[in-house]
Design an enzyme around this catalytic site. Structure first.
Site: not given
Ligand code: GLC
Ligand code: CA
Length: 563
Positions: A21, A23, A25, A29, A98, A199, A256, A331-332
């Site tokens: 981050d 700034n 908040d 970013d 992405d 995605d 994916e 991230h999942d």
């Molecule tokens: C993919 C992404 C996930 C998202 C999902 C819906 O699985 O990796 O983070 O929630 O698609 O877009």
């Molecule tokens: Ca920020």
């Protein structure tokens, strides 16, 4: 071996909201990312995959796009983006976007129009159906709990959403939608981006007629992923996208694609298919799921033999025919060291061992932010500290069904996507140096011990180990292109494989657990093991390498010359 830059690259994945981050908040970013490019360049990564940064109301942290050609205001401006791209390119780094083509946000202008009336020209941009017997059109279950159908009182019809109700699925049967999407992809390519992670791309086609799925228990909804995963027409659509748009640029693409094995993956990535460079497979992500039907939340211990079978199958089937994308975390998913290693007593050696594993396989390695410093899962006591829509929906549904709080939270601690989404731990300042304000999701309290500043300073850190692995890959073609072979398939604790290219062979020895097993390899392999390229322990005195006692989570990589 058909050399390509994206085969020789290492990808680092950034989840922008949690990265840095700039700034105060509390939200990561683009300027935050720019401020950390030195760190990433030092690590040696070539490609950065940035999770969605498009305009979005953020119900699913940017995976719900409301304008494909604008930047999420919390993340900055298009000028910030252009600067990021420029700064990366001037360092010789590439940027992979992405892109979510399966659905948009419910706030996308297309959907706002689409839901406004049945005869709106954009009605068919999405998937609308009448209800059946006073309920939804069919019994398919959403990835994020409940039905895939949401009733819209305004026109008394249902729209389909495989993910949350804020993510209506686009209708890929509509050629106008396809044209619009192609145009938009082209727009980003003209800006100079270097690739895409597509995605949920496996789901853009649904079974014709939207029939009910088999439902032995008669529950209101049922997991029916086969009804909308990897169907034949996905390939026609991808080939079309490739031939009309992607083909004209020297880019990298990864899809994916959950729910497939390597033979099926060849349909996406096989040489000559004109679709994608690689796909993310999910088989190893289900190793700790109790059963295929139980979904991700019902967790059981995973076992090494199964991991070996899955990975070996992918390595062997794709060799010379396609290309793998190797990862243990994103991230999942939960943090890799907490899930496949040991984050209690052996965090450092086990994180290094896992890194050795993915970086020595054939395929492009993906590092998820924080993995390079061994960040761990988090266990917030209260559901109020969680932010992930999937987690919150799961919690609600289980509470409604009377499942005890404790049991739900135990599953969430293991599997919530927020495990991987707690802010990046940069240093031991407040909030781990991620922000000077209140972070959107709490920082893992272990930042005082686990953070990038310490890792960069300590030559024995996980970070420096990654750096060494990356450097090795740049130096030895055999690590990129060598053919994989599994040894000791029946061993339940040690994973051993070789990679061979011409007269070079890499031998990879990985102890996946804390016991200290003795490893015996076929004649000759260890008696003259060659050069030790990397290990997460000080070398032992190796008097008799025909038999070797491994230390907890020990990893060794040897380079051998075949004569
Ligand atoms: C993919 C992404 C996930 C998202 C999902 C819906 O699985 O990796 O983070 O929630 O698609 O877009
Ligand atoms: Ca920020």
């Amino acid at each position: 071996m058909n050399p390509k830059w994206w085969k020789e690259s290492i990808v680092y994945q950034i989840y922008p909201i949690s990265f840095m981050d700039s700034n105060g908040d509390g939200v990561g970013d683009l300027r935050g990312i720019i401020s950390k490019l030195d760190y990433l360049q030092d690590l040696g990564v070539d490609v950065i995959w940035v999770c969605p940064i498009y305009k979005s109301p953020n119900h699913d942290n940017g995976y719900d796009i409301s304008d494909y050609c604008d930047i999420m205001k919390e993340f900055g401006t298009m000028d910030d983006f252009d600067r990021l791209l420029q700064d990366m390119h001037s360092r010789g780094m590439k940027l992979m976007m992405d892109l979510v083509l399966n659905h948009t946000s419910h706030q996308h202008a297309w959907f706002v129009e689409s839901r406004s009336s049945k005869d709106n020209p954009k009605r068919d941009f999405y998937i609308w159906r009448k209800g059946k017997n006073g309920g939804p059109p069919n019994n398919w279950e959403s990835y994020f709990s409940g039905s895939v159908w949401e009733h819209d009182p305004h026109t008394d019809e249902y729209y389909l959403h495989l993910y949350s109700k804020y993510q209506p699925d686009l209708n890929w049967e509509n050629p106008v939608v396809i044209d619009k999407l192609h145009e938009m992809v082209q727009w980003w390519l003209k800006k100079g981006v270097d690739g895409f992670r597509f995605d949920a791309i496996a789901h853009i086609v649904k079974t014709e007629g939207y029939p009910d799925a088999h439902n032995p228990h008669g529950t209101p909804t049922v997991r029916a992923y086969d009804m909308f995963s990897n169907l034949e027409d996905v390939h026609t659509l991808l080939q079309n996208l490739h031939d009309k748009v992607l083909y004209f640029y020297d880019i990298m693409t990864v899809g994916e694609t959950s729910g497939l094995g390597p033979e099926q993956a060849l349909d996406y990535v096989g040489d000559g298919r004109r679709e994608l460079n690689m796909t993310f497979q999910f088989e190893h992500m289900f190793l700790d799921a109790a059963s295929a039907g139980s979904g991700k939340w019902d967790v059981v211990p995973w076992n090494l033999i199964d991991l070996k079978k899955i990975i070996t199958n992918w390595q062997v089937v794709l060799h010379n025919r396609g290309w793998n994308a190797n990862y243990l975390c994103n991230h999942d998913q939960p943090r890799s060291v907490s899930r496949f290693g040991n984050d209690l007593f052996y965090r450092i050696p086990s994180a290094k061992m896992l890194a050795t594993f993915t970086h020595m396989l054939e395929g492009t390695p993906y590092i998820y932010q924080g993995e390079e410093i061994g960040m761990t899962n988090v266990a917030f006591e209260s559901i109020d500290n969680y932010r992930d829509v999937e987690t919150l929906n799961y919690y609600e549904e289980k509470r409604r069904n009377g499942v005890p709080e404790e049991q739900i939270m135990a599953a969430i601690h293991k599997k919530s996507r927020d495990n991987a989404r707690t802010p990046m731990q940069w240093n031991d300042d407040d909030e781990g140096g991620f922000t000077t304000g209140d972070p959107w999701l709490k920082v893992n309290s272990n930042y005082m011990e686990i953070n990038a500043a310490y890792a960069v300073k300590d030559p024995d850190s996980i970070y420096h180990y990654y750096k060494n692995l990356i450097a090795l890959r740049k130096k030895h073609k055999v690590i990129v292109y060598g053919e994989y072979e599994l040894l000791l398939p029946e061993d339940t604790e040690i994973y051993v494989y070789t990679r061979t290219l011409e007269d070079q062979r890499v031998l990879v020895i990985l102890n996946f657990f804390e016991r200290e097993p003795i490893i015996e390899l076929p004649q000759g392999m260890l008696t003259n093991p060659g050069e030790l390229l990397i290990s997460n322990y000080e070398p032992q005195k190796e008097e008799d390498l025909g038999r070797l006692k491994l230390r907890p989570y020990e990893a060794r990589v040897y380079l051998q010359r075949l004569i």
